[in-house]
Design an enzyme around this catalytic site. Structure first.
Site: not given
Ligand code: R5P
Length: 283
Positions: A34, A36, A87-88, A120, A159, A182, A184, A208
């Site tokens: 399936d 998994e 990044r979140q 990050h 940035d 920068k 966005r 970066d």
């Protein structure tokens, strides 16, 4: 001590094991009908295990959690060379999760220490329920640039968030460093505001932590050529290269584009292994 790893972090894991003079134990990966994911550590472990896995995508994330569980009988140090979902790192809008917190908590279960590389945002460390250590490859990027033999390169962050990183790299060679401002516009589009330094006739190395869509660097590259740069090169720690990012950047005029092996790529030009191995000796 032994080293185990997820499917996409095999090369870095073996390099770390070689630095430590310990064995990398094979893990077998497959899927149930399936879809998994399944894995099995194929050899015996010692009392201590170093688990290496970059969170490059959702499958890698699941594999890493399965692998930690498979090592439950040992004392584990987790190495996350590239930590996706970082990044979140806060709620930018109502109703959003703090994804970095979700990932950190999930990956902390069953490990005593966590090592990340140029995560990050350093503040993410507090989300781990284990001792967290973040390493920087700035000196390694600097060594790589030295090896290229550029004449008086300008080390440029795209940035302000990467400005310290650029300065650390520049310090390795006594070079000049600066950053661009920068804005966005969308997920893939950015605008660079006018800068104050002169790039005319110079070799510029944009640095970066992450290159993802390449939007940041493509815009910067075009702008730098418009301002008379002789050549633009790029180096990052984590080469995510979403979609056609690598080609996009080369097409935009980036003369060379390299990353480390936190995400294993054909253009991985320097390794995080030495620095991770040294950190593991101190855990
Ligand atoms: C942003 O804060 C990061 O440091 C990178 O600049 C960003 O993730 C790069 O994204 P992209 O390659 O999609 O422009």
């Amino acid at each position: 001590m032994k080293v185990v790893c997820t499917e996409k972090s095999q090369i870095l894991a073996v390099r770390i094991a070689d630095h430590l003079g310990v064995q990398a134990v094979e893990t077998r990966f497959s899927q149930f009908p399936d879809g998994e994911l399944y894995l099995q550590v194929a050899g015996p472990l010692d009392d201590e295990t170093v688990i290496v896995g970059s969170v490059t995508d959702n499958d890698a994330f699941i594999q890493l959690m399965l692998l930690i569980d498979a090592c439950e009988a040992t004392t584990n140090t987790l190495v996350i060379p590239y930590m996706g979902y970082a990044r979140q790192d806060k709620k930018f809008r109502d109703g959003e999760p703090v994804s970095a917190r979700v990932a950190a908590r999930a990956l902390s279960r069953g490990v005593s220490d966590v090592i990340t590389v140029n995560i990050h945002e350093k503040e993410i460390a507090r989300y781990f329920d284990a001792a967290a250590h973040d390493l920087s490859l700035a000196a390694d990027v600097g060594e790589y640039i030295k090896g290229r033999g550029f004449a008086d390169p300008l080390i440029l962050a795209p940035d302000s968030g990467a400005a310290d990183f650029a300065m650390e790299i520049a310090a390795e060679g006594g070079w000049q460093a600066d950053y661009l401002k920068k804005t966005r516009l969308s997920g893939e589009e950015v605008r660079m505001e006018p800068k104050t330094f002169d790039v005319k006739g110079r070799e510029v190395v944009i640095v970066d932590d992450i290159i993802s869509t390449g939007g940041t660097l493509a815009t910067a590259t075009k702008m730098l050529y418009d301002q008379g740069a002789y050549a633009v090169h790029a180096a990052c720690v984590h080469g995510v290269f979403t979609g056609g990012a690598y080609v996009r950047l080369r097409a935009a005029g980036v003369k060379s584009l390299v990353c480390s092996d936190t995400i294993e790529r054909a253009c991985s030009a320097f390794t995080a292994a030495n620095r991770i191995a040294e950190a593991l000796k101190k855990c």
